[in-house]
Enzyme design. Structure first.
Site, PDB file in Angstrom:
ATOM      1  N   ALA A 189      53.974   0.825 -22.218  1.00  0.00           N
ATOM      2  CA  ALA A 189      55.093   1.777 -22.172  1.00  0.00           C
ATOM      3  C   ALA A 189      56.261   1.258 -22.993  1.00  0.00           C
ATOM      4  O   ALA A 189      56.435   0.042 -23.168  1.00  0.00           O
ATOM      5  CB  ALA A 189      55.529   2.038 -20.729  1.00  0.00           C
ATOM      6  N   ILE A 190      57.045   2.199 -23.497  1.00  0.00           N
ATOM      7  CA  ILE A 190      58.276   1.913 -24.228  1.00  0.00           C
ATOM      8  C   ILE A 190      59.404   2.653 -23.519  1.00  0.00           C
ATOM      9  O   ILE A 190      59.208   3.760 -23.013  1.00  0.00           O
ATOM     10  CB  ILE A 190      58.192   2.382 -25.693  1.00  0.00           C
ATOM     11  CG1 ILE A 190      56.975   1.777 -26.397  1.00  0.00           C
ATOM     12  CG2 ILE A 190      59.476   2.039 -26.454  1.00  0.00           C
ATOM     13  CD1 ILE A 190      57.035   0.276 -26.559  1.00  0.00           C
ATOM     14  N   GLY A 200      59.064   4.095 -33.384  1.00  0.00           N
ATOM     15  CA  GLY A 200      57.867   3.409 -33.852  1.00  0.00           C
ATOM     16  C   GLY A 200      57.579   2.101 -33.162  1.00  0.00           C
ATOM     17  O   GLY A 200      56.686   1.351 -33.602  1.00  0.00           O
ATOM     18  N   GLU A 210      41.259  -5.821 -21.494  1.00  0.00           N
ATOM     19  CA  GLU A 210      41.558  -4.496 -20.955  1.00  0.00           C
ATOM     20  C   GLU A 210      43.062  -4.323 -20.832  1.00  0.00           C
ATOM     21  O   GLU A 210      43.754  -5.154 -20.233  1.00  0.00           O
ATOM     22  CB  GLU A 210      40.902  -4.307 -19.591  1.00  0.00           C
ATOM     23  CG  GLU A 210      41.122  -2.906 -19.043  1.00  0.00           C
ATOM     24  CD  GLU A 210      40.538  -2.739 -17.654  1.00  0.00           C
ATOM     25  OE1 GLU A 210      40.389  -1.580 -17.217  1.00  0.00           O
ATOM     26  OE2 GLU A 210      40.262  -3.758 -16.994  1.00  0.00           O
TER      27      GLU A 210
END
Length: 387
Positions: A111-112, A120, A106
């Site tokens: 996040a970026i 990308g 799970e």
């Protein structure tokens, strides 16, 4: 049994999957970024990376309680895959928990860093994560996505239809109000680390197959303008026969198919026009226009109206295939009302009937005008005088 949630801003590149992944893959191959699996094992360097990742999650998921993020990121049952730039700087990551006996994992947070989302990294991170989790004998990925993240996860192969049997995951994770449960099957034989290359090869293979089955890559000479004559309303045919044009016969075109399509569209045109005629005839204000004006009743009518028309005449012309275009039919219908207003005064019952019937039938005429032109008939038609 943690209550988990995922959020990420979409990658607004407008590019295909291959392009989104490829840029980050090139940076990885060049050693500019790396993907590391980190756990809370007490190591000072790893702890610092987890703190950096926790801060990214906190900034990118402002609705998520910070203490909840801290608890899961540093929970020893959870692991994190971090994107590390220049060996030290964490720019994004995934926090997840594996359930080995149930063969699923799970995703809690993903996040970026905000200013790097268009490069990308999110797509590459997910591919690397699938590659890693695949080796752990994990069959499915589950996650709760907020409204901002659903589009991202769909691009990564997640679906809202949960195919995994409920007995495998219910009781291990909790339902989360406000989030959408999504699932991804991790195929055991797909090379997720090089999936962009695989997609590119498949795309090229399809293009090559299409080229073998079509003539799209061939360019034939056009038709000399002086040798071509447009059709007109009196039935003139083109001087150049379609079957003589280079490329027509090679495309699979046949005159039989053309004629059959033409008949079908002409039949549809006839039905549409007849429906308009029937609608007019049934209207309460149609009675003055059902048949030609009787000259004995109105002696001077044909002196004033030189191009008379009525519903009965229009229907007869339709049955005799005299309407070679929708514009001719529409003009005849419109001429009923124009003739009436030209002959009668505005305060007469005839004038008012014309206005009321025209208002009713106008939408039907607009719909007919939007339909396709009868095949094989030029839009260039002989004009009639409206009076």
């Amino acid at each position: 049994m943690s209550q988990q949630f995922v959020g990420i801003n979409g990658e607004q590149t407008g590019l295909g999957f291959t392009n989104r992944d490829q840029g980050a893959k090139v940076e990885e191959d060049q050693g500019l970024i790396d993907f590391k699996i980190i756990t809370n094992n007490g190591n000072h360097e790893r702890m610092k990376m987890l703190i950096d990742l926790k801060n990214i999650f906190a900034r990118q998921l402002p609705k998520m309680p910070k203490e909840y993020i801290v608890r899961l990121v540093f929970d020893r049952n959870h692991e994190s895959m971090c994107i590390v730039k220049d060996d030290t700087k964490v720019i994004g990551g995934i926090c997840y928990r594996k359930y080995p006996t149930q063969r699923f994992a799970e995703i809690a947070f993903l996040a970026i860093t905000a200013n790097l989302q268009v490069k990308g990294y999110g797509t590459r991170l997910m591919n690397k994560f699938k590659e890693h989790i695949q080796k752990q004998d994990v069959e499915y990925l589950l996650t709760y996505a907020d409204n901002y993240a659903i589009g991202y996860f769909r691009k990564q192969g997640f679906y809202q239809e949960i195919k995994m049997h409920p007995d495998r995951w219910k009781g291990f994770i909790k339902d989360y109000d406000g989030g959408t449960l999504m699932e991804c099957y991790v195929h055991p034989s797909i090379d997720y680390g090089n999936i962009s290359d695989l997609i590119r090869e498949q795309k090229q293979l399809m293009i090559d197959m299409i080229k073998k089955l079509t003539l799209n890559d061939r360019v034939y000479p056009g038709i000399e303008k002086q040798n071509y004559k447009m059709e007109t309303s009196n039935g003139d045919r083109p001087a150049v026969k379609p079957e003589s044009v280079q490329g027509i016969m090679e495309s699979g075109w046949t005159i039989e198919d053309y004629n059959e399509l033409k008949k079908q569209k002409e039949k549809t045109f006839m039905i549409s026009c007849q429906q308009i005629i029937d609608t007019m005839r049934k209207h309460k204000s149609a009675w003055p226009f059902l048949e030609p004006v009787n000259k004995d009743d109105v002696p001077d009518y044909y002196d004033v109206i030189t191009d008379p028309i009525d519903i009965k005449t229009i229907e007869k012309k339709l049955q005799n295939n005299q309407y070679t275009s929708k514009d001719l039919f529409i003009k005849d219908v419109k001429r009923i009302f124009i003739n009436c207003r030209n002959y009668n005064q505005p305060d007469t019952i005839y004038y008012k009937c014309a206005n009321e019937l025209e208002r009713t039938i106008d939408d039907y005429l607009k719909k007919l005008k939007d339909e396709s032109q009868i095949p094989g008939v030029s839009k260039k038609i002989k004009k009639t005088n409206n009076k």
